[in-house]
Scaffold this active site. Structure first.
Site, mmCIF file in Angstrom:
data_model
loop_
_atom_site.group_PDB
_atom_site.id
_atom_site.type_symbol
_atom_site.label_atom_id
_atom_site.label_comp_id
_atom_site.label_asym_id
_atom_site.label_seq_id
_atom_site.Cartn_x
_atom_site.Cartn_y
_atom_site.Cartn_z
ATOM 1 N N TYR A 39 60.185 45.793 -52.545
ATOM 2 C CA TYR A 39 60.255 46.517 -51.275
ATOM 3 C C TYR A 39 61.228 47.678 -51.380
ATOM 4 O O TYR A 39 60.890 48.838 -51.106
ATOM 5 C CB TYR A 39 60.669 45.575 -50.141
ATOM 6 C CG TYR A 39 61.219 46.303 -48.935
ATOM 7 C CD1 TYR A 39 60.411 47.157 -48.187
ATOM 8 C CD2 TYR A 39 62.552 46.167 -48.562
ATOM 9 C CE1 TYR A 39 60.914 47.848 -47.095
ATOM 10 C CE2 TYR A 39 63.063 46.845 -47.459
ATOM 11 C CZ TYR A 39 62.239 47.685 -46.731
ATOM 12 O OH TYR A 39 62.745 48.373 -45.656
ATOM 13 N N ILE A 98 71.059 29.308 -40.901
ATOM 14 C CA ILE A 98 71.716 30.355 -41.674
ATOM 15 C C ILE A 98 71.433 30.121 -43.152
ATOM 16 O O ILE A 98 71.706 29.046 -43.686
ATOM 17 C CB ILE A 98 73.238 30.340 -41.437
ATOM 18 C CG1 ILE A 98 73.545 30.632 -39.968
ATOM 19 C CG2 ILE A 98 73.944 31.329 -42.350
ATOM 20 C CD1 ILE A 98 75.021 30.467 -39.612
ATOM 21 N N PHE A 99 70.876 31.133 -43.813
ATOM 22 C CA PHE A 99 70.614 31.021 -45.245
ATOM 23 C C PHE A 99 71.920 31.182 -46.023
ATOM 24 O O PHE A 99 72.667 32.138 -45.823
ATOM 25 C CB PHE A 99 69.611 32.070 -45.705
ATOM 26 C CG PHE A 99 68.223 31.849 -45.163
ATOM 27 C CD1 PHE A 99 67.528 30.684 -45.441
ATOM 28 C CD2 PHE A 99 67.616 32.796 -44.358
ATOM 29 C CE1 PHE A 99 66.250 30.473 -44.937
ATOM 30 C CE2 PHE A 99 66.344 32.595 -43.851
ATOM 31 C CZ PHE A 99 65.667 31.428 -44.142
ATOM 32 N N GLY A 127 52.318 46.331 -36.956
ATOM 33 C CA GLY A 127 52.485 46.724 -35.568
ATOM 34 C C GLY A 127 51.568 45.950 -34.646
ATOM 35 O O GLY A 127 50.744 45.131 -35.077
ATOM 36 N N ILE A 132 60.218 49.694 -34.810
ATOM 37 C CA ILE A 132 60.977 50.938 -34.650
ATOM 38 C C ILE A 132 60.057 52.053 -34.175
ATOM 39 O O ILE A 132 60.450 52.906 -33.363
ATOM 40 C CB ILE A 132 61.684 51.317 -35.961
ATOM 41 C CG1 ILE A 132 62.737 50.255 -36.317
ATOM 42 C CG2 ILE A 132 62.338 52.690 -35.849
ATOM 43 C CD1 ILE A 132 63.463 50.516 -37.625
ATOM 44 N N ILE A 167 57.320 45.988 -45.199
ATOM 45 C CA ILE A 167 58.775 45.859 -45.056
ATOM 46 C C ILE A 167 59.301 44.458 -45.352
ATOM 47 O O ILE A 167 60.492 44.199 -45.153
ATOM 48 C CB ILE A 167 59.210 46.249 -43.625
ATOM 49 C CG1 ILE A 167 58.520 45.357 -42.581
ATOM 50 C CG2 ILE A 167 58.909 47.720 -43.363
ATOM 51 C CD1 ILE A 167 59.044 45.542 -41.174
ATOM 52 N N ALA A 205 55.377 54.237 -41.258
ATOM 53 C CA ALA A 205 54.429 53.235 -41.750
ATOM 54 C C ALA A 205 54.870 52.700 -43.105
ATOM 55 O O ALA A 205 55.116 53.465 -44.029
ATOM 56 C CB ALA A 205 53.026 53.845 -41.852
#
Length: 314
Positions: free
Chosen positions: A147, A206-207, A39, A15, A83, A80
């Site tokens: 998180y 697909i979970f 990044g 992003i 994630i 920052a």
């Protein structure tokens, strides 16, 4: 905005690089910060512009953060962060140090220079039960992973600086953002993972049962929202969501992405305790305060992403 200077932390992230692109398009001078753990220099390689500079440094290092700020800086966009949900469950301290301590360092630098702050949070802080027809900013919070907990803690710190020091802070909660430059491994987004696997003729996995839904926001729409909200006086002290207001199940997303010959398979969930069953944004506040609405449909966004993955052109 051509006279403005903005600090962008996490400037080389997915992003972050789109925020940098949006700011450069508006003529802004940017001082970036990134430690390149999430990044990549490839993300920002195209920005050969004298208005963009980047420091290789860690947001947890207060001295490095403070070195980016002076009386020429008009705003900071703080992206920052650690994630990865699964990594946060395995090693919560890393997320605390980056997301909470790092944000504290940014807040102190902003306070010392009286710099407005756009803090980019996450929709993952919300209680996903009883979401109704869409999650608005008054919806209860219930972080289901370290998180999400660390991101909510960083938002609370920012809010305290707004109330305690009158620091102009805006808290931004984009929903599931996707697009070029997003990672395609486990730390990436589901759209990027699916498109990458489809292009390689690999099975889309697909979970769980695939009935879980997401509100998918294209990267340029997200970046425009972040920049608009950071500089708006009407948003100071506010929490603002950004999303399309539409949800799609993972099953339907897989069907949308899969081309002829691509298989779809359901597999056991790798972190079911933190799975979000339903995500749908109520973006009405962003519309009312900013006049912001998404411009890129899901089909168009998937097509753009597929073209970029094939040709390297976002």
């Amino acid at each position: 905005m051509s006279e403005r200077t903005v600090v962008v932390t996490g400037a080389a992230g997915f992003i972050g690089r789109w925020v940098v692109s949006e700011l450069l398009d508006r003529g802004v001078t940017i001082r970036g910060l990134d430690d390149f753990s999430n990044g990549s220099r490839e993300n920002i390689a195209e920005f050969d512009d004298e208005r963009f500079s980047i420091v290789d440094g860690d947001v947890r290092d207060r001295t490095v953060v403070e070195s980016l700020f002076d009386d020429e800086v008009d705003a900071c966009i703080h992206l920052a962060a650690e994630i990865d949900v699964q990594e946060s469950l395995d090693d919560p301290m890393d997320h605390f140090q980056t997301n909470v301590v790092g944000t504290q360092n940014v807040l102190e630098a902003c306070r010392e220079q009286e710099t407005r702050l756009g803090l980019v949070g996450t929709c993952m802080v919300y209680d996903m039960l009883n979401a109704g027809e869409g999650i608005d900013e008054d919806h209860p919070v219930k972080p289901a992973s370290p998180y999400a907990g660390s991101k909510l803690a960083s938002e609370n710190m920012a809010e305290s600086y707004y109330h305690g020091y009158d620091l102009p802070v805006t808290i931004l909660r984009p929903f599931n953002t996707y697009g070029p430059f997003q990672k395609t491994g486990m730390a990436g987004g589901v759209v990027s993972i699916f498109v990458d696997r489809d292009l390689d003729d690999r099975t889309l996995k697909i979970f769980g049962d695939g009935t879980q839904t997401r509100d998918l926001l294209y990267a340029t729409d997200c970046a425009r929202f972040i920049v608009d909200a950071t500089f708006s006086d009407d948003t100071v002290g506010e929490v603002i969501n950004a999303g399309t207001g539409e949800e799609i199940s993972i099953n339907d997303l897989a069907d949308l992405v899969a081309t002829e010959g691509t298989d779809i398979e359901h597999v056991e969930h790798h972190h079911p305790q933190s799975e979000v069953q339903r995500l749908q944004c109520d973006p009405s506040k962003a519309r009312d305060l900013l006049g912001w609405t998404p411009e890129v449909s899901l089909q168009e966004g998937v097509d753009r992403l597929r073209t970029w993955m094939r040709n390297g052109e976002p």
